[in-house]
Write a protein that holds these residues in place. Structure first.
Motif, PDB file in Angstrom:
ATOM      1  N   ARG A  57     -22.008  19.440 -29.905  1.00 37.68           N
ATOM      2  CA  ARG A  57     -22.723  20.605 -30.426  1.00 37.68           C
ATOM      3  C   ARG A  57     -21.649  21.551 -30.952  1.00 37.68           C
ATOM      4  O   ARG A  57     -20.685  21.852 -30.233  1.00 37.68           O
ATOM      5  CB  ARG A  57     -23.499  21.234 -29.275  1.00 37.68           C
TER       6      ARG A  57
ATOM      7  N   THR B  56     -25.154  13.627 -32.833  1.00 35.87           N
ATOM      8  CA  THR B  56     -25.871  14.643 -32.050  1.00 35.87           C
ATOM      9  C   THR B  56     -24.921  15.342 -31.089  1.00 35.87           C
ATOM     10  O   THR B  56     -25.259  16.370 -30.516  1.00 35.87           O
ATOM     11  CB  THR B  56     -27.016  13.999 -31.251  1.00 35.87           C
ATOM     12  N   SER B  57     -23.740  14.777 -30.918  1.00 39.93           N
ATOM     13  CA  SER B  57     -22.723  15.366 -30.057  1.00 39.93           C
ATOM     14  C   SER B  57     -21.391  15.225 -30.773  1.00 39.93           C
ATOM     15  O   SER B  57     -21.131  14.181 -31.378  1.00 39.93           O
ATOM     16  CB  SER B  57     -22.692  14.648 -28.711  1.00 39.93           C
TER      17      SER B  57
ATOM     18  N   ASN C 292     -25.586  18.705 -34.895  1.00 40.55           N
ATOM     19  CA  ASN C 292     -26.064  19.604 -33.845  1.00 40.55           C
ATOM     20  C   ASN C 292     -25.275  20.920 -33.889  1.00 40.55           C
ATOM     21  O   ASN C 292     -24.333  21.112 -33.133  1.00 40.55           O
ATOM     22  CB  ASN C 292     -25.895  18.885 -32.503  1.00 40.55           C
ATOM     23  N   TRP C 293     -25.678  21.811 -34.814  1.00 38.95           N
ATOM     24  CA  TRP C 293     -24.910  23.046 -35.032  1.00 38.95           C
ATOM     25  C   TRP C 293     -25.676  24.283 -34.555  1.00 38.95           C
ATOM     26  O   TRP C 293     -26.892  24.294 -34.489  1.00 38.95           O
ATOM     27  CB  TRP C 293     -24.528  23.204 -36.503  1.00 38.95           C
TER      28      TRP C 293
END
Lengths: 201, 201
Positions: B100, B97-98, B152-153
């Motif tokens: 981004r 998730t990181s 997370n894009w």
């Protein structure tokens, strides 16, 4: 011919491997586990032990044909690996004409009698929730491959139903319409797929 | 924030780098040529010298934000690198998730006033033959990214017209309709893009 089979210990891979060896080709099995592979393919099998994401251009260009028979773990949310593996293999083969590389696409390209992709009706079916991830990602893999014009690739969609079994003869349809047997069932065995694939090779 | 900028010596990259540094972020410039990068970004720039295809998960996860500002060589038939770079970056960030991660998509997501993608009319225009490859591949890159649900894009389509220039203020449209200035022209400078991007970060 010099043929590389990626995922040569899987259900499709080992049948394709045996068919290719039986026809006298010079076959290398690309595998991850050497001991397990010797058990499955025999002590004489020519092995290349490597993770697919570590493969380089130099690993594949000595071959005339590469068959990507890599599967992904069953279950949800692992299907993206089909895209990642295809993207890596395509990247290392950009701007080549050899090897010719074969991808197994599940039902990705299969159309119903009205010409609609089967995947569209699968997605709408609530009961597909537990298994839709892999075929859906294989459709995305197919769409990705269709953007690739500088690699000599071939996609194969086996059948709506595909599983282990002997070679008994096959029907091939290059127009992507799904095929059904005389009793109206889709049906393809690994033996028949391997025969069709080696005939094409 | 800890920010990595890939392609930090390019037209977009160096402007984004400077804007990020000016705002006090902890910025690392990912570059290929150390000497050239020091000339462009200054001797104090924090550099990571690496080819994008050599980057691993461990190279990117220390950052909260990654900006992919990598360009491809002008000319025909090099646009596929946009897809290959995106596929590699996504692969090494699967199931995170990181950070981004931001992708520059050219005009890929831009729609005309009727809601049709601009790329469709570009493709039909015979005069686009010499330059269509890159925007077309960025559209495929965008379609690929839309299949990705475990990274997370963020995708950014700058404008129909985009080039070097100062920051003068910007208008942002999250609905993908292309924007035009008061004289009816599309217009975005690298300075305004960098401002908008850092505001979003």
């Amino acid at each position: 011919m010099k043929i590389a089979i990626l995922g040569a210990t899987g259900m499709s891979g080992q049948t394709i491997y045996q068919e290719a060896v039986d026809r006298g080709h010079d076959v290398t099995a690309f595998v991850r586990n050497e001991a397990k592979s010797k058990e499955t393919l025999g002590d004489d099998a020519k092995l290349k032990v490597a993770d697919v994401f570590e493969l380089t251009t130099e690993d594949l260009t000595p071959f005339e044909v590469v068959v990507n028979a890599l599967g992904t773990p069953r279950g949800r949310d692992m299907g993206y690996l089909h895209i990642d593996m295809a993207a890596h293999l395509i990247r290392i083969l950009r701007n080549t004409t050899s090897p010719r590389i074969f991808f197994m696409l599940g039902a990705a390209s299969l159309l119903d009698k009205d010409g609609h992709p089967f995947i569209d009706s699968f997605v709408k079916d609530p009961s597909s929730d537990s298994w839709i991830d892999t075929p859906l990602m294989q459709v995305h893999e197919y769409h990705f491959l269709q953007t690739v014009t500088n690699v000599n690739w071939v996609g194969i969609s086996p059948s709506l139903s595909y599983g282990p079994g002997p070679k008994t003869g096959y029907v091939r349809n290059d127009k992507n319409q799904a095929l059904f047997d005389s009793s109206g069932k889709p049906n393809l065995t690994s033996g028949n797929l391997a025969t069709a694939l080696l005939d094409e090779i």
